[in-house]
Design an enzyme around this catalytic site. Structure first.
Site, PDB file in Angstrom:
ATOM      1  N   PRO A 156      34.232  37.725  44.341  1.00 57.67           N
ATOM      2  CA  PRO A 156      34.002  37.100  45.645  1.00 57.67           C
ATOM      3  C   PRO A 156      33.773  35.596  45.569  1.00 57.67           C
ATOM      4  O   PRO A 156      34.158  34.858  46.469  1.00 57.67           O
ATOM      5  CB  PRO A 156      32.757  37.834  46.163  1.00 57.67           C
ATOM      6  N   GLU A 178      52.288  36.384  33.603  1.00 59.34           N
ATOM      7  CA  GLU A 178      51.966  36.852  34.945  1.00 59.34           C
ATOM      8  C   GLU A 178      52.539  35.915  36.000  1.00 59.34           C
ATOM      9  O   GLU A 178      53.100  36.353  37.014  1.00 59.34           O
ATOM     10  CB  GLU A 178      50.449  36.974  35.118  1.00 59.34           C
TER      11      GLU A 178
END
Length: 381
Positions: free
Chosen positions: A130, A244
């Site tokens: 978060p 990635e």
């Protein structure tokens, strides 16, 4: 312009992937959108066809392709139907796989990889928190030693495959070092006591992909589940992020190219003021710009894939490919919405969903702003 990246073997593989997409994904896409996840039976079908273990040696049940171009084909064909499918499947087969192949012990590989390749063990990667998105060094999830085990506490968010995963590669702080120092990777099996999933997150787009919050309340993780070296987790992640980001770029340009091709067909058929909308000079010029932008981007991404195949792709070029392809993808698909007129804003049209799906690509895998920061640093600025 003819692409020279792929050979006959890659194109034969592409035909097999297209059959899988048309047989297993396309007919069920609407249901996957409604349920916010892909059925496990489809993962098992992908495993049966050898699509989940492209980067895994044959001795552990993989395809042992040894050539990233097969992974690029897999990503492209998924993205042509939906970038969400590419996201879900390649997080497992192209992002998590290198951690489980390159950093694990023989015992760990025997334990996880056969099921990973078959689709009976679905994986995710838990980096984002978060309060720590692109800034991986700021993560707050901790793991403290307790005998030979580790006690893991914290949370992760925006985790693709998080709701259905059986194993999550989790980054946690294990040492007193600040920022990048003292981070370790753990394989958290989701039946471990103290592990909890949050709800499937309500995203703007990419509804086929399940995305969740994950919570770790004093999860006891055995030492046998440490991945790589204790304290070197940040380095392990940095070493694998170029692949990635390259995978994201491959997906971005394939997605944009497909929606643009469909838009060109629409512009030829849709009529206004007695003529096809594509024949108006502004629209004709706009489509010429879009085609050129996609093809130039494709050429650079192809060069990055070729460099990666021979071990020469660096973090800076992968950052260039990631941010530029995401920007082009969003610009192109936004223009495609405009060319569809009011219909482009209707969810029943693929272009509208593609527009929603594409927006996050400028944020994930390192935001475009972070990619520019990396490139700027390489310039000595």
């Amino acid at each position: 312009m003819r692409r020279t990246l792929f050979g006959d073997d890659h194109e034969s593989f592409r035909a097999a992937v297209r059959q899988f997409v048309d047989r297993e994904l396309r007919p069920r896409q609407e249901r996957f959108i409604q349920q916010r996840s892909i059925d496990r039976s489809v993962w098992l079908k992908a495993g049966e066809q050898g699509l989940l273990g492209l980067l895994v040696p044959e001795e552990y049940g993989g395809s042992g392709a040894g050539d990233y171009r097969f992974s690029a084909v897999w990503s492209e064909e998924l993205a042509r139907l939906s970038v969400a499918f590419a996201s879900s499947f390649t997080i497992h087969s192209e992002v998590v796989a290198p951690y489980l192949v390159e950093l694990t012990t023989p015992e760990q590989r025997e334990r996880w990889l056969p099921r990973f390749c078959s689709g009976t063990l679905l994986s995710a990667i838990g980096m984002t928190e978060p309060a720590a998105g692109s800034d991986l060094a700021a993560l707050r999830t901790t793991a403290v030693p307790d005998g030979s085990d580790w006690i893991l506490t914290g949370s992760k968010t925006f985790i693709t495959n998080g709701f259905g995963a059986d194993l999550v590669v989790v980054a946690a702080r294990t040492g007193p070092g600040q920022r990048a120092k003292g981070i370790t990777l753990f394989a958290v099996e989701t039946d471990m006591p103290g592990f909890e999933r949050g709800r499937k997150l309500d995203k703007v787009g990419q509804h086929e992909a399940d995305t969740a919050e994950l919570f770790f309340s004093e999860v006891r993780v055995p030492a046998a589940n440490v991945i790589g070296e204790v304290g070197r987790g940040f380095a392990h992640m940095m070493e694998r992020l170029p692949q990635e980001r390259l995978g994201a770029a491959v997906t971005n340009v394939a997605h944009a190219a497909q929606i643009l091709a469909e838009t060109i067909d629409y512009a030829k058929e849709r009529r206004a003021f007695g003529q096809p909308v594509g024949s108006f000079q502004y629209n004709k010029f706009r489509l010429a710009e879009l085609v050129t932008s996609v093809q130039v981007t494709q050429a650079f991404v192809d060069q990055c894939v070729a460099a990666h195949v021979v071990g020469e792709l660096d973090a800076v070029d992968s950052a260039k490919a990631k941010w530029w392809s995401a920007q082009v993808q969003n610009d192109v698909i936004d223009a495609c919405v405009q060319l569809h007129g009011g219909y482009g804003y209707m969810n029943e049209y693929r272009v509208a969903r593609a527009w929603q799906d594409a927006r996050v690509t400028k944020i994930w895998a390192g935001s475009n702003e972070i990619m520019k920061e990396l490139i700027g640093r390489d310039l000595g600025l």
